[in-house]
Motif scaffolding. Structure first.
Motif, short mmCIF file in Angstrom:
data_model
loop_
_atom_site.label_atom_id
_atom_site.label_comp_id
_atom_site.label_asym_id
_atom_site.label_seq_id
_atom_site.Cartn_x
_atom_site.Cartn_y
_atom_site.Cartn_z
N VAL A 182 0.67 -1.35 -0.02
CA VAL A 182 -0.02 0.09 0.06
C VAL A 182 0.88 1.36 0.09
O VAL A 182 1.78 1.38 0.70
N THR A 183 0.56 2.17 -0.89
CA THR A 183 1.28 3.55 -1.06
C THR A 183 0.47 4.51 -0.83
O THR A 183 -0.80 4.43 -0.91
N LEU A 184 0.95 5.85 -0.64
CA LEU A 184 0.00 7.03 -0.51
C LEU A 184 -0.88 7.00 -1.79
O LEU A 184 -1.77 7.63 -1.54
N ARG A 185 -0.32 6.89 -3.07
CA ARG A 185 -1.07 6.96 -4.18
C ARG A 185 -2.30 5.84 -4.13
O ARG A 185 -3.36 6.11 -4.37
N ASP A 186 -1.94 4.70 -3.55
CA ASP A 186 -3.02 3.89 -3.41
C ASP A 186 -4.00 4.23 -2.54
O ASP A 186 -5.25 4.13 -2.72
N LEU A 187 -3.59 4.90 -1.40
CA LEU A 187 -4.63 5.41 -0.38
C LEU A 187 -5.44 6.51 -0.92
O LEU A 187 -6.85 6.61 -0.92
N ILE A 188 -5.35 7.27 -1.76
CA ILE A 188 -5.90 8.59 -2.30
C ILE A 188 -7.10 8.43 -3.23
O ILE A 188 -7.61 9.01 -3.61
N ARG A 189 -6.93 7.07 -3.74
CA ARG A 189 -7.90 6.60 -4.81
C ARG A 189 -9.20 6.18 -3.76
O ARG A 189 -10.31 6.00 -4.78
N HIS A 190 -9.00 6.33 -2.58
CA HIS A 190 -10.48 6.01 -1.56
C HIS A 190 -10.55 7.10 -0.90
O HIS A 190 -9.68 7.95 -0.64
N PRO A 191 -11.96 7.43 -0.64
CA PRO A 191 -12.28 8.63 0.42
C PRO A 191 -11.67 8.05 1.74
O PRO A 191 -11.63 7.09 2.17
N ILE A 192 -11.21 9.12 2.44
CA ILE A 192 -10.45 8.93 3.78
C ILE A 192 -11.38 9.54 5.01
O ILE A 192 -12.04 10.62 4.86
N VAL A 193 -11.30 8.84 6.04
CA VAL A 193 -11.40 9.13 7.30
C VAL A 193 -10.30 9.51 8.19
O VAL A 193 -9.42 8.59 8.22
N CYS A 194 -10.20 10.65 8.80
CA CYS A 194 -9.05 10.93 9.52
C CYS A 194 -9.19 11.95 10.58
O CYS A 194 -10.46 12.41 10.80
N LEU A 195 -8.38 12.49 11.38
CA LEU A 195 -8.45 13.28 12.31
C LEU A 195 -8.38 14.74 11.67
O LEU A 195 -8.01 14.80 10.44
N PRO A 196 -8.65 15.79 12.35
CA PRO A 196 -8.98 16.97 11.78
C PRO A 196 -7.66 17.72 11.87
O PRO A 196 -6.78 17.57 12.21
N PRO A 197 -7.85 18.84 10.80
CA PRO A 197 -6.48 19.88 10.70
C PRO A 197 -6.38 20.16 12.25
O PRO A 197 -6.99 20.55 12.85
N GLY A 198 -4.96 20.55 12.40
CA GLY A 198 -4.34 21.02 13.64
C GLY A 198 -3.96 19.72 14.82
O GLY A 198 -3.29 20.05 15.71
N THR A 199 -4.23 18.40 14.25
CA THR A 199 -3.58 17.37 14.80
C THR A 199 -2.32 17.00 14.19
O THR A 199 -2.13 17.40 13.08
N GLY A 200 -1.54 16.18 15.03
CA GLY A 200 -0.29 16.06 14.56
C GLY A 200 -0.08 14.78 13.40
O GLY A 200 0.65 15.25 12.37
N LEU A 201 -1.35 14.01 13.56
CA LEU A 201 -1.25 13.21 12.77
C LEU A 201 -1.95 13.40 11.22
O LEU A 201 -1.40 13.19 10.22
N ARG A 202 -2.77 14.53 11.40
CA ARG A 202 -3.45 14.95 10.17
C ARG A 202 -2.24 15.95 9.51
O ARG A 202 -2.10 15.88 8.10
N THR A 203 -1.43 16.70 10.20
CA THR A 203 -0.61 17.58 9.75
C THR A 203 0.51 16.41 8.82
O THR A 203 1.03 16.88 7.64
N LEU A 204 0.99 15.39 9.33
CA LEU A 204 1.60 14.56 8.79
C LEU A 204 1.23 14.09 7.45
O LEU A 204 1.98 14.08 6.38
N LEU A 205 -0.13 13.73 7.34
CA LEU A 205 -0.89 13.28 6.17
C LEU A 205 -0.92 14.31 5.17
O LEU A 205 -0.25 14.12 4.09
N ASP A 206 -1.07 15.59 5.52
CA ASP A 206 -1.13 16.55 4.65
C ASP A 206 0.34 16.89 4.03
O ASP A 206 0.33 17.21 2.80
N ASP A 207 1.26 16.96 4.85
CA ASP A 207 2.65 17.18 4.46
C ASP A 207 3.20 16.14 3.29
O ASP A 207 3.96 16.45 2.42
N VAL A 208 3.04 14.98 3.69
CA VAL A 208 3.33 13.96 2.67
C VAL A 208 2.51 13.84 1.38
O VAL A 208 3.15 13.69 0.39
#
Length: 314
Positions: A182-208
């Protein structure tokens, strides 16, 4: 004027809301409002524009804010200086933590600190990581446990207590659960459920995603990892979590590491330098509680007793 009035003034200025400021300083909203009105009468000027829903500083309020912060810092320094001479810590230790956090070693550290220094008043507030980091920088919090995409937020010192890979978590019948890789490009082919902006994990996802020039589709957001997992388990999207967050839902979800995201999701204690004796004592208890030697920077292993799956990395 007195220090209490200045504390309430700074709280309202930073929260931009009387209700949130009252919760932060642990008194009623009417009490905060009354003290601010008294301060304004003494100064002969209004400090806030109350015509909108947000409490906005007037020109006079903006001029007063830095001086109010300095006065509060000076008062804390007096108590710290006397405490260092007498060996008895007094005053207040203000700690923040990400919303939904139940990382037991932090609570163990606070309990040990309270037993050792009963003269120090402890306060604890929950918030998103971005707001907690801002509060530590501003000096309104002394220490905070935050989720972050970077080992130490700019301008602060830190101790990494959890460092984990980013994973996708899906039901067993989902195509990503059966994929060899599973790569990041594989991931974005699907709708994502995640933590909101301002959280560390969401910041990491947005950055990559930004680094690879990818545009994810964020279908749903929730402020707690358990809620993200529940939504994914019901087929409403693909969950993006840290490894330990997903591990607590292994009966319902299959976790797959996102292979080309090497940067870890981090949980860290952060504080300002220089710091006083109360923070120094709290950090010593924190190092022991998290199973690290004092002064350690933290590594990739989960510290003994930490339960990061129960924290939202907010």
């Amino acid at each position: 004027m007195d220090l209490r009035q200045l504390e309430y003034f700074v709280a309202v200025a930073e929260e931009r809301n009387f209700t949130r400021a009252a919760a932060r300083v642990h008194i009623s909203q009417s009490g905060v409002s009354a003290q601010i009105r008294q301060l304004e009468r003494e100064l002969g000027a209004e400090l806030f524009d109350r015509s909108a829903r947000t409490a906005t500083l007037t020109v006079a309020g903006q001029a007063a804010l830095d001086h109010a912060r300095s006065a509060l810092a000076a008062a804390r320094a007096v108590g710290q200086a006397v405490g260092e001479v007498t060996g008895l810590l007094r005053g207040r230790l203000r700690v923040g933590m990400v919303i939904g956090c139940t990382v037991a070693p932090l609570f163990d550290a606070l309990a040990a600190f309270h037993r050792a220094h009963p003269g120090v008043e402890l306060s604890l507030q929950e918030d998103g990581s971005d707001r907690l980091v801002a509060a530590v920088r501003a000096g309104t919090l002394d220490l905070a446990l935050v989720g972050t995409a970077h080992a130490t937020p700019e301008g602060l010192a830190g101790l990494t207590v959890v460092s984990e890979r980013l994973v996708v978590a899906v039901p067993a019948d989902h195509p990503l659960a059966r994929a060899r890789r599973v790569t990041l490009r594989d991931l974005i082919r699907h709708p994502i459920v995640c933590l909101p902006p301002g959280t560390g994990l969401r910041t990491l996802l947005d950055d990559v995603c930004t680094a690879q020039r990818l545009q994810p589709t964020i279908a749903l957001q929730a402020s707690a990892a358990d809620a993200v997992a529940d939504l994914a388990a019901r087929g409403l999207g693909v969950a993006v979590l840290s490894a330990s967050m997903a591990a607590s839902h292994r009966e319902r979800l299959t976790a797959r590491v996102i292979e080309d995201v090497r940067a870890p999701a981090l949980l860290a204690l952060v504080w300002r330098e220089p710091h006083g004796p109360a923070v120094r004592a709290a950090l010593a208890h924190s190092h022991r509680a998290f199973g690290r030697e004092a002064g350690g920077a933290g590594g990739a292993d989960t510290p003994h007793g930490a339960k990061p799956a129960d924290a939202d990395r907010g």
